[in-house]
Design an enzyme around this catalytic site. Structure first.
Site, PDB file in Angstrom:
ATOM      1  N   ASP A   1     -22.218  -4.579  -2.915  1.00  0.00           N
ATOM      2  CA  ASP A   1     -21.668  -6.096  -3.316  1.00  0.00           C
ATOM      3  C   ASP A   1     -21.153  -6.623  -2.631  1.00  0.00           C
ATOM      4  O   ASP A   1     -21.384  -7.926  -3.554  1.00  0.00           O
ATOM      5  CB  ASP A   1     -21.446  -4.949  -4.542  1.00  0.00           C
ATOM      6  CG  ASP A   1     -21.342  -5.755  -5.884  1.00  0.00           C
ATOM      7  OD1 ASP A   1     -22.765  -6.589  -6.148  1.00  0.00           O
ATOM      8  OD2 ASP A   1     -20.201  -6.188  -6.422  1.00  0.00           O
TER       9      ASP A   1
ATOM     10  N   ARG B   1     -24.580   1.071 -15.880  1.00  0.00           N
ATOM     11  CA  ARG B   1     -24.798   1.522 -14.624  1.00  0.00           C
ATOM     12  C   ARG B   1     -23.813   3.350 -14.448  1.00  0.00           C
ATOM     13  O   ARG B   1     -23.439   4.161 -14.502  1.00  0.00           O
ATOM     14  CB  ARG B   1     -22.718   0.944 -14.574  1.00  0.00           C
ATOM     15  CG  ARG B   1     -23.124  -0.694 -14.428  1.00  0.00           C
ATOM     16  CD  ARG B   1     -23.120  -1.528 -13.678  1.00  0.00           C
ATOM     17  NE  ARG B   1     -23.768  -2.981 -13.869  1.00  0.00           N
ATOM     18  CZ  ARG B   1     -23.678  -4.018 -13.114  1.00  0.00           C
ATOM     19  NH1 ARG B   1     -23.875  -3.871 -11.513  1.00  0.00           N
ATOM     20  NH2 ARG B   1     -24.023  -5.178 -13.074  1.00  0.00           N
TER      21      ARG B   1
ATOM     22  N   CYS C   1     -29.704  -8.749  -9.180  1.00  0.00           N
ATOM     23  CA  CYS C   1     -30.479  -9.687  -8.509  1.00  0.00           C
ATOM     24  C   CYS C   1     -31.227  -8.906  -7.407  1.00  0.00           C
ATOM     25  O   CYS C   1     -32.305  -9.573  -6.948  1.00  0.00           O
ATOM     26  CB  CYS C   1     -31.216 -11.193  -8.557  1.00  0.00           C
ATOM     27  SG  CYS C   1     -30.447 -11.876 -10.112  1.00  0.00           S
TER      28      CYS C   1
ATOM     29  N   SER D   1     -26.046 -11.062  -9.649  1.00  0.00           N
ATOM     30  CA  SER D   1     -26.006 -10.083 -10.086  1.00  0.00           C
ATOM     31  C   SER D   1     -26.812  -9.816 -11.025  1.00  0.00           C
ATOM     32  O   SER D   1     -27.165 -10.646 -11.814  1.00  0.00           O
ATOM     33  CB  SER D   1     -24.937 -10.119 -11.416  1.00  0.00           C
ATOM     34  OG  SER D   1     -23.388 -10.026 -11.318  1.00  0.00           O
TER      35      SER D   1
ATOM     36  N   HIS E   1     -20.333 -11.857  -2.378  1.00  0.00           N
ATOM     37  CA  HIS E   1     -21.087 -11.414  -2.729  1.00  0.00           C
ATOM     38  C   HIS E   1     -21.851 -11.066  -2.205  1.00  0.00           C
ATOM     39  O   HIS E   1     -23.046 -11.412  -2.908  1.00  0.00           O
ATOM     40  CB  HIS E   1     -21.551 -12.578  -4.039  1.00  0.00           C
ATOM     41  CG  HIS E   1     -21.640 -11.414  -5.041  1.00  0.00           C
ATOM     42  ND1 HIS E   1     -22.539 -11.788  -6.716  1.00  0.00           N
ATOM     43  CD2 HIS E   1     -21.753  -9.556  -5.753  1.00  0.00           C
ATOM     44  CE1 HIS E   1     -22.600 -10.496  -8.055  1.00  0.00           C
ATOM     45  NE2 HIS E   1     -22.081  -9.345  -7.278  1.00  0.00           N
TER      46      HIS E   1
ATOM     47  N   LYS F   1     -14.555  -6.881  -8.930  1.00  0.00           N
ATOM     48  CA  LYS F   1     -14.444  -8.783  -8.511  1.00  0.00           C
ATOM     49  C   LYS F   1     -13.153  -9.640  -8.781  1.00  0.00           C
ATOM     50  O   LYS F   1     -13.468 -10.256  -8.347  1.00  0.00           O
ATOM     51  CB  LYS F   1     -15.375  -8.796 -10.443  1.00  0.00           C
ATOM     52  CG  LYS F   1     -16.811  -8.772  -9.683  1.00  0.00           C
ATOM     53  CD  LYS F   1     -17.116  -8.734  -8.221  1.00  0.00           C
ATOM     54  CE  LYS F   1     -18.344  -8.425  -8.616  1.00  0.00           C
ATOM     55  NZ  LYS F   1     -19.904  -8.033  -9.043  1.00  0.00           N
TER      56      LYS F   1
ATOM     57  N   TYR G   1     -14.308  -1.663 -18.788  1.00  0.00           N
ATOM     58  CA  TYR G   1     -15.730  -2.457 -18.239  1.00  0.00           C
ATOM     59  C   TYR G   1     -15.194  -2.789 -17.323  1.00  0.00           C
ATOM     60  O   TYR G   1     -15.604  -4.164 -17.155  1.00  0.00           O
ATOM     61  CB  TYR G   1     -16.401  -2.850 -19.481  1.00  0.00           C
ATOM     62  CG  TYR G   1     -18.020  -2.839 -18.779  1.00  0.00           C
ATOM     63  CD1 TYR G   1     -18.952  -1.409 -19.289  1.00  0.00           C
ATOM     64  CD2 TYR G   1     -18.603  -3.382 -17.982  1.00  0.00           C
ATOM     65  CE1 TYR G   1     -19.920  -0.753 -18.526  1.00  0.00           C
ATOM     66  CE2 TYR G   1     -19.602  -3.430 -17.721  1.00  0.00           C
ATOM     67  CZ  TYR G   1     -20.723  -2.364 -17.773  1.00  0.00           C
ATOM     68  OH  TYR G   1     -22.149  -1.690 -17.630  1.00  0.00           O
TER      69      TYR G   1
ATOM     70  N   ARG H   1     -19.066  -7.742 -17.813  1.00  0.00           N
ATOM     71  CA  ARG H   1     -18.624  -8.979 -17.777  1.00  0.00           C
ATOM     72  C   ARG H   1     -17.834 -10.046 -18.777  1.00  0.00           C
ATOM     73  O   ARG H   1     -19.162 -10.344 -18.950  1.00  0.00           O
ATOM     74  CB  ARG H   1     -18.475  -9.531 -16.195  1.00  0.00           C
ATOM     75  CG  ARG H   1     -18.254  -9.117 -15.415  1.00  0.00           C
ATOM     76  CD  ARG H   1     -18.259  -9.844 -13.276  1.00  0.00           C
ATOM     77  NE  ARG H   1     -19.657  -9.364 -13.442  1.00  0.00           N
ATOM     78  CZ  ARG H   1     -20.044 -10.707 -14.044  1.00  0.00           C
ATOM     79  NH1 ARG H   1     -19.648 -11.859 -13.641  1.00  0.00           N
ATOM     80  NH2 ARG H   1     -21.173 -10.687 -12.969  1.00  0.00           N
TER      81      ARG H   1
END
Ligand code: GTP
Ligand code: SPV
Ligand code: MN
Length: 603
Positions: A279, A372, A252, A250, A228, A208, A199, A70
């Site tokens: 998420d 990912r 974590c 993100s 989130h 998001k 991406y 991002r």
């Protein structure tokens, strides 16, 4: 199924006039359509089909090397008033941004197809689900959106013919030009436009852009929360099931916690953990005053490195179920399987994420740290039978957490909703590779939402406080955890992953009023005897480091909290300043009273 909604059709035509694609393709979400698109990506040399036995119907690809995460500095909230975007967002006047994008994107789809992707965020038939459309020239986006959202006919079915209640999204890969990359949100128009990236969170707009930035702004107006957060179900040996949400920044640990496999002794005793989401959570009040969470997504866009049978067997089994897209991992050329750090059997011959041949002797990492997998949630062995429940699952606890090498103890509990909101607001974490920027740097990340709050952060904190004041609300308890505390050698003190179950057990014990704790200036801490640490190789010093609050460090933290809170300006709610002052008083009181600088909860 044909779209009969004139609002959608006229908008699609309007966009097509500006972007001039060669043709318009309406996506129905079918299996055969997906096969065709994936095969097209193979034919174009973008997808490589991976080993059918290991990962059926799955593909490997790399993104442009300038397009791997991002881009927060290219992300904009274009509300009419700058003050409505607030200090945590980049802002441009919507008229100015529309004009700029119109000129930048004029005829950008010439020679390409424009896919119309109708998508539904949330379970089919849920009153909380919402419809969006993404018009994109990227077949990669279409096949990823098919995993991450419910696309095609199911979305059209959830939109009535006259409705104007849908998110309008336009996406073009342009020339993947980082200098002209824009991820723009127009919350007043329910519109998203992203340009020059292909991406993740930049391009898969349901995630998001819609489910957090646009949805958070809708949630504020409508009295709910878009967060989130992962959603997890825990059944205890008595068969009682409770659900918790956890907000971590993100990379974590949300996906990992959502799919947690309890330690063997817990399994034997009858504990069970189930995944609802990994998420994003949309939280609405039920008639009974409880908060209910739905997972708006349909798949997992998970961090590959570190994922293995040892750390996250449920994720691995989901991948082995197939229908997966691997982006920016390495590809073992002997076995035709994706590879990243954490997996066994380092390849002898491989392509790296730059699509170059990789030399295993070189000491370099062949997978990008933010590589990912895109994989269907329904394939996850731990998926909850309730994961698509239209009304959502009732939430007993909310957990905040980040990567803090030193400061935050393993776990602590807030006093009440307001104090919990303060704990969420003052979250900070070391930067990961999920967004562009310097990895490791401490950044303030309130509620793990700093990059995703679609309006003024001060109003967002006020909204959290307002949610807590709702008449008749039966609020979840709020906790904070830190799996990432390190010793003097920089090694993680806590084993993490499955052993996080031990902390979840304490949290549920606190919810039920059964688990013990000790008060500290920051909240209630578990003592060693309040946690089940049986079977862990932790010595007393490690345990006490994990469970202690270093008063001097926390006094230092106050300065950084204070700076952040001031940066929010006049809209920082007074209640949260009161919490900050309260914390300061408690810390300074302790500082004077204590012989030692450390309040050690372990002894
Ligand atoms: P986003 O998808 O970016 O929102 O990330 P996420 O929050 O879902 O993070 P994820 O679970 O994918 O974990 C990110 C990285 O942290 C992976 O490399 C994991 O192996 C690692 N990780 C996750 N949980 C733990 C833990 O309990 N302890 C340690 N030490 N590492 C963890
Ligand atoms: C995150 O960065 O929090 C993610 C990955 O979940 S992305 O979809 O790229 O935002
Ligand atoms: Mn995320």
């Amino acid at each position: 199924m044909e779209c009969k909604n004139e609002n959608v059709k006229s908008w699609v035509n309007e966009v097509a006039k500006k972007l001039t694609p060669d043709s318009i393709v309406w996506i129905d979400g079918s299996e055969s359509e997906n096969k065709k698109l994936s095969q097209g990506l193979v034919d174009d040399g973008i997808f490589i089909k991976v080993n059918e036995k290991e990962y059926p119907n799955s593909y490997w690809c790399v993104s442009n090397s300038n397009d791997v995460a991002r881009v927060e500095d290219k992300t904009f909230i274009c509300s009419r008033l700058k003050g409505d975007a607030g200090p945590t967002n980049n802002w441009v006047d919507p008229k100015e941004m529309y004009t700029k994008l119109d000129s930048l994107m004029a005829a950008c789809m010439k020679g390409r197809k424009m896919y119309v992707v109708p998508y539904l965020m949330g379970p089919d038939g849920s009153p909380f689900s919402k419809v969006g459309f993404e018009l994109t020239d990227s077949p990669y986006v279409v096949v990823n959106m098919r995993v991450m959202a419910r696309i095609g006919d199911v979305a059209l079915k959830n939109l009535s013919d006259k409705s104007n209640d849908f998110v309008r999204g336009v996406h073009s890969v342009g020339k993947i030009d980082p200098a002209n990359r824009y991820i723009c949100h127009f919350p007043e128009d329910n519109t998203i436009i992203s340009f020059n990236s292909n991406y993740g969170g930049n391009a898969l707009q349901g995630k998001k852009c819609f489910a957090l930035r646009i949805a958070s702004s809708l949630a504020k107006k409508e009295g709910w929360l878009a967060e989130h957060m992962l959603i997890l179900g825990i059944t205890n040996p008595k068969g009682e099931k409770q659900y918790v949400c956890a907000a971590f920044p993100s990379a974590c640990g949300k996906t990992n916690l959502a799919m947690l496999v309890p330690p063997v002794e817990y399994q034997k005793a009858g504990w069970k953990v189930e995944t609802v989401g990994d998420d994003i959570a949309w939280l609405n009040f039920g008639d009974d005053g409880q908060l209910y969470a739905i997972n708006p997504e349909n798949g997992f866009f998970g961090v590959a490195p570190g994922t293995s049978d040892a750390t996250n067997p449920n994720a691995m089994a989901t991948l082995r179920g197939g229908n997966t897209i691997f982006t920016n991992t390495a590809l073992d050329l002997d076995t035709k399987t994706p590879w990243w750090k954490g997996l066994p059997n380092m390849p002898k011959k491989a392509k790296d994420w730059l699509n170059n041949e990789w030399d295993p002797e070189s000491g370099t990492e062949p997978a990008h740290p933010n590589s990912r997998f895109t994989t269907p949630a329904a394939q996850c062995p731990s998926i909850s039978s309730e994961w698509q429940a239209p009304k959502g699952v009732p939430i007993s606890a909310i957990i905040f957490g980040g990567r803090r090498a030193r400061l935050a103890p393993l776990a602590y509990e807030s006093k009440n909703w307001q104090h919990g909101t303060f704990i969420g607001m003052t979250m900070a974490s070391e930067r990961t590779a999920a967004a562009a920027g310097k990895v490791g740097e401490l950044t303030r990340d309130p509620m793990a939402m700093r990059p995703f709050i679609g309006y003024h952060a001060g109003d967002y904190f006020k909204h959290w406080l307002d949610v807590g004041k709702k008449a008749g609300a039966k609020l979840p308890k709020i906790f904070h955890v830190n799996w990432f505390r390190t010793d003097d050698d920089g090694k993680f003190l806590w084993p993490g992953f499955g052993d996080n179950m031990r902390v979840l057990e304490w949290i549920l014990g606190r919810v039920d009023g059964k688990a013990g704790s000790i008060d500290s200036p920051i909240g209630a801490l578990p003592r060693a005897q309040d946690l089940n640490l049986k079977g862990l190789k932790l010595n007393d010093s490690q345990t006490s480091q994990l469970l202690s609050v270093n008063i001097a460090d926390w006094i230092e933290e106050l300065t950084s909290q204070d700076e952040f809170m001031k940066s929010i300006g006049d809209k920082m709610p007074k209640e949260l300043w009161d919490e900050h002052s309260g914390l300061k008083e408690r810390l300074l009181g302790k500082h004077k009273a204590a012989d030692t600088m450390t309040q050690n909860a372990a002894v």
